[in-house]
Design an enzyme around this catalytic site. Sequence first.
Site, mmCIF file in Angstrom:
data_model
loop_
_atom_site.group_PDB
_atom_site.id
_atom_site.type_symbol
_atom_site.label_atom_id
_atom_site.label_comp_id
_atom_site.label_asym_id
_atom_site.label_seq_id
_atom_site.Cartn_x
_atom_site.Cartn_y
_atom_site.Cartn_z
ATOM 1 N N ARG A 72 -11.427 -1.094 13.731
ATOM 2 C CA ARG A 72 -11.991 -0.479 12.522
ATOM 3 C C ARG A 72 -13.485 -0.753 12.608
ATOM 4 O O ARG A 72 -13.900 -1.889 12.777
ATOM 5 C CB ARG A 72 -11.394 -1.120 11.275
ATOM 6 C CG ARG A 72 -9.865 -0.942 11.183
ATOM 7 C CD ARG A 72 -9.355 -1.350 9.812
ATOM 8 N NE ARG A 72 -7.912 -1.509 9.787
ATOM 9 C CZ ARG A 72 -7.049 -0.526 9.546
ATOM 10 N NH1 ARG A 72 -7.472 0.702 9.351
ATOM 11 N NH2 ARG A 72 -5.750 -0.768 9.515
ATOM 12 N N ASP A 127 1.435 4.936 7.920
ATOM 13 C CA ASP A 127 1.431 5.079 6.456
ATOM 14 C C ASP A 127 1.890 6.438 5.922
ATOM 15 O O ASP A 127 2.253 6.539 4.762
ATOM 16 C CB ASP A 127 0.022 4.816 5.912
ATOM 17 C CG ASP A 127 -0.368 3.357 6.021
ATOM 18 O OD1 ASP A 127 0.499 2.530 6.324
ATOM 19 O OD2 ASP A 127 -1.556 3.050 5.802
ATOM 20 N N ARG A 162 21.724 -13.031 -4.092
ATOM 21 C CA ARG A 162 20.302 -13.167 -4.430
ATOM 22 C C ARG A 162 19.627 -11.818 -4.646
ATOM 23 O O ARG A 162 20.140 -10.780 -4.221
ATOM 24 C CB ARG A 162 19.570 -13.810 -3.242
ATOM 25 C CG ARG A 162 19.638 -15.299 -3.218
ATOM 26 C CD ARG A 162 18.961 -15.796 -1.959
ATOM 27 N NE ARG A 162 19.051 -17.248 -1.897
ATOM 28 C CZ ARG A 162 18.965 -17.951 -0.778
ATOM 29 N NH1 ARG A 162 18.804 -17.346 0.387
ATOM 30 N NH2 ARG A 162 19.034 -19.259 -0.806
ATOM 31 N N GLY A 170 1.480 -0.147 3.184
ATOM 32 C CA GLY A 170 1.114 0.999 2.357
ATOM 33 C C GLY A 170 0.282 0.542 1.178
ATOM 34 O O GLY A 170 0.819 0.193 0.137
ATOM 35 N N HIS A 215 24.155 -8.287 -4.671
ATOM 36 C CA HIS A 215 22.752 -8.599 -4.362
ATOM 37 C C HIS A 215 21.871 -7.503 -4.936
ATOM 38 O O HIS A 215 22.379 -6.479 -5.398
ATOM 39 C CB HIS A 215 22.540 -8.683 -2.845
ATOM 40 C CG HIS A 215 22.779 -7.370 -2.175
ATOM 41 N ND1 HIS A 215 23.800 -7.173 -1.285
ATOM 42 C CD2 HIS A 215 22.158 -6.175 -2.305
ATOM 43 C CE1 HIS A 215 23.780 -5.910 -0.891
ATOM 44 N NE2 HIS A 215 22.801 -5.287 -1.496
ATOM 45 N N GLU A 222 2.813 -2.600 -0.315
ATOM 46 C CA GLU A 222 1.784 -3.630 -0.537
ATOM 47 C C GLU A 222 0.766 -3.222 -1.607
ATOM 48 O O GLU A 222 0.069 -4.080 -2.147
ATOM 49 C CB GLU A 222 1.096 -4.034 0.783
ATOM 50 C CG GLU A 222 0.413 -2.892 1.466
ATOM 51 C CD GLU A 222 -0.172 -3.247 2.823
ATOM 52 O OE1 GLU A 222 -0.419 -4.423 3.119
ATOM 53 O OE2 GLU A 222 -0.398 -2.301 3.600
ATOM 54 N N ARG A 253 4.294 -2.263 12.591
ATOM 55 C CA ARG A 253 3.388 -1.451 13.407
ATOM 56 C C ARG A 253 3.771 -1.441 14.883
ATOM 57 O O ARG A 253 3.231 -0.668 15.664
ATOM 58 C CB ARG A 253 1.951 -1.947 13.231
ATOM 59 C CG ARG A 253 1.377 -1.610 11.873
ATOM 60 C CD ARG A 253 -0.004 -1.014 11.957
ATOM 61 N NE ARG A 253 -0.952 -1.884 12.574
ATOM 62 C CZ ARG A 253 -2.028 -2.374 11.967
ATOM 63 N NH1 ARG A 253 -2.275 -2.091 10.708
ATOM 64 N NH2 ARG A 253 -2.869 -3.130 12.614
HETATM 65 O O1 F6P Z 1 -3.329 1.882 8.024
HETATM 66 C C1 F6P Z 1 -2.183 1.273 8.511
HETATM 67 C C2 F6P Z 1 -1.991 -0.083 7.939
HETATM 68 O O2 F6P Z 1 -0.931 -0.597 8.652
HETATM 69 C C3 F6P Z 1 -1.741 -0.225 6.433
HETATM 70 O O3 F6P Z 1 -0.454 0.095 6.005
HETATM 71 C C4 F6P Z 1 -2.092 -1.668 6.188
HETATM 72 O O4 F6P Z 1 -2.395 -1.880 4.850
HETATM 73 C C5 F6P Z 1 -3.257 -1.842 7.084
HETATM 74 O O5 F6P Z 1 -3.094 -0.928 8.149
HETATM 75 C C6 F6P Z 1 -3.481 -3.225 7.643
HETATM 76 O O6 F6P Z 1 -4.638 -3.181 8.406
HETATM 77 P P1 F6P Z 1 -5.244 -4.306 9.361
HETATM 78 O O7 F6P Z 1 -4.732 -4.037 10.731
HETATM 79 O O8 F6P Z 1 -6.708 -4.056 9.284
HETATM 80 O O9 F6P Z 1 -4.812 -5.615 8.804
#
Ligand code: F6P
Length: 320
Positions: A72, A127, A162, A170, A215, A222, A253
């Site tokens: 990024r 996502d 539980r 997300g 359950h 997130e 991922r």
């Molecule tokens: O954009 C994909 C994603 O996996 C999101 O779902 C998640 O919030 C984010 O990347 C996490 O990013 P990083 O790799 O910067 O921790």
Amino acid sequence: MKKIGVLTSGGDAPGMNAAIRAVVRKGIDLGLEVYGIQRGFEGLMEGEIEKMTLGSVADILQRGGTMLKTARSERFLTVEGREKAISVLSTFGIEGLVVIGGNGSLRGARDLARMGFPVVGIPGTIDNDLNYTDYTIGFDTAVNTVLDAITKVRDTSSSHERITIIEVMGRHCGDIALYAGLTGGAEVVLIPEKEVNPNDVAKKVIQDFNKGKLHSIIIMAEGYSMSPFELAEFLEERTGKETRPVVLSYLQRGGSPTMKDRLVASLAGAKAASLLKDDSYGKTIGVENGAIVVCDLEEALEMDRTFDEEMFDLIDVLSK
Ligand code: F6P
């Protein structure tokens, strides 16, 4: 166009490798030279670029992650960063670029296009948060990973009677939670698009246990307004039931891409190479009703996001 580049950017997604392979092999088939750019826009500005061959992409189709690495980049958000990128591309004689990534990455591609550089986007993110396309590469694999987790958690959750809260990825888009929740038989799904009061969650869980459920599985994106730890504490107190949070995080991922992700990636990668060969750019590939479509990049990124409210409501009906 004779020379094109390909990069992956943002969060990696299963199927990115399949897309790279298709860009490289289709590009070479069309008589193009294809250059692989390492570490996304960051590596582009640093000139981390190598010519790819048919063999460079051997044995990657089935692998998760991205062989080109990803990053990024804050620097690329600046005009200076993008000017640097364009100057590096011209040093290498690269005339067109395929960008594989999610929302932020395609916005980066659009910004390059606005500065006059020929780009084509491919949606690659677990996502499924790109508004213009029904599907983003990696989503199916990620949801299947979550389903596997739900199946396992269900065993222990019912043995102990539980509540289990599974947090999935997300931040702004609840699609992973929604699709995994529906197909995994979750009792409750919590997503950023639709605020649900935790008191209503507690009520539903108590009703379910009173009806004889063993359950309760709650899938939380997130981006929901509470953390799974906060909600677990709240529910324990309100329901008197032991509640455990599970955060799946980066597990979602990784992994070998499913057939769907390999298929969309292969078709999209080949299409992107063909578009650049035909001097057609400022475009991004999408999926509409199961078919690969080509959209205008500017327009694609302006489309409003909607979520499937019917699916959200159905989860409640089917978990009764
Ligand atoms: O954009 C994909 C994603 O996996 C999101 O779902 C998640 O919030 C984010 O990347 C996490 O990013 P990083 O790799 O910067 O921790």
